[in-house]
Design a protein around this motif. Sequence first.
Motif, PDB file in Angstrom:
ATOM      1  N   UNK A  15       0.773  -1.040  -0.130  1.00 34.69           N
ATOM      2  CA  UNK A  15      -0.047   0.012  -0.066  1.00 34.69           C
ATOM      3  C   UNK A  15       0.741   1.409  -0.184  1.00 34.69           C
ATOM      4  N   UNK A  16       2.136   1.224   0.424  1.00 30.51           N
ATOM      5  CA  UNK A  16       2.932   2.317   0.244  1.00 30.51           C
ATOM      6  C   UNK A  16       2.856   3.114   1.615  1.00 30.51           C
ATOM      7  N   UNK A  51       9.308   8.290   4.379  1.00 32.24           N
ATOM      8  CA  UNK A  51       9.496   9.518   3.525  1.00 32.24           C
ATOM      9  C   UNK A  51       8.212  10.286   4.072  1.00 32.24           C
ATOM     10  N   UNK A  52       8.027  11.539   3.760  1.00 25.41           N
ATOM     11  CA  UNK A  52       6.881  12.560   4.029  1.00 25.41           C
ATOM     12  C   UNK A  52       5.686  11.897   3.400  1.00 25.41           C
ATOM     13  N   UNK A  56       8.986   3.921   1.660  1.00 28.10           N
ATOM     14  CA  UNK A  56       9.414   3.273   0.501  1.00 28.10           C
ATOM     15  C   UNK A  56      10.327   1.935   0.729  1.00 28.10           C
ATOM     16  N   UNK A  57      10.263   1.081   0.043  1.00 30.39           N
ATOM     17  CA  UNK A  57      10.960  -0.123   0.552  1.00 30.39           C
ATOM     18  C   UNK A  57      12.486   0.049   0.057  1.00 30.39           C
ATOM     19  N   UNK A  58      13.516  -0.656   0.954  1.00 33.14           N
ATOM     20  CA  UNK A  58      14.678  -0.503   0.560  1.00 33.14           C
ATOM     21  C   UNK A  58      15.073  -1.602  -0.158  1.00 33.14           C
TER      22      UNK A  58
END
Length: 272
Positions: A15-16, A51-52, A56-58
């Motif tokens: 979903x992020x 992140x704002x 985000x996946x590494x």
Amino acid sequence: MKELNLRYFQSVALTGSLSSAAEELHVAVSAVSRQITNLENRLEIKLFDRQPRGMKLTEAGELLLAYSLRNQLEISQVLSEMQGVVKRQKMTIKVACPEGMAWNFLPSVISRFAERFPEVRFDLLVVDSVRASELVREGSVDIALTFSLSPDVGVKVVSSHEASICALMPREHPLASRESVGVEDVVDYPLAMSLGGSTMRHLFDMACSLAGVKVLPAFSCDSLGAIYTVIGESSSMIALCSAVTVSGKVERDGLVLKPMKEPQLSLRHLQV
């Protein structure tokens, strides 16, 4: 890893964001955040960049997501087999591919397969190559055929074949008698090709840059059918495509396919 940790991780990854995952899981945002933190602490690896506007996946997180999705699929398959629902007479194969392969090549392959195994059904989803690979990784489709420049993480490539970019033109075209053509030859004629973002456009732009020429397409479109029709109705226009996308149609329609000279235009592969 606890199943709960992995389930929360997968939801956030897909979903992020923490809030979207919390809504999907019907829990508080703090509970999701806690599970992600616990998982990262246990593994001693950072899985997300905060992140704002989301999570985000590494690179490590990408690998874990691929594992978790694959693990989920394997569990589902075992359960299905245990319940006796995976039977040939009920089998549906879900396939994803870009429009270039869906236009002629893949339907022809599916048609021949269906004649041998009429009990098998097919669902064909037409998307770009990047999305096709994502759908396999997510488990939404069983197989993807893509035009690719490199292997994708979390996807097993079972077959790879060179898919060089060729020049398609009418039989009466001034360049039709040549053994091959280069980007410098194309400059003098109207060009039809896909819009920006495709592997074909990327490699063609690279070849033009290295050759020191600039080619502006006279017709840009994401529909191979539209490009093919334009070439068939013109006496001077050239299109760029792979031989596999127009296999079985070129000679019948009074067109010719010529290989391109630049080595950059042979870097692309058709992958299954």
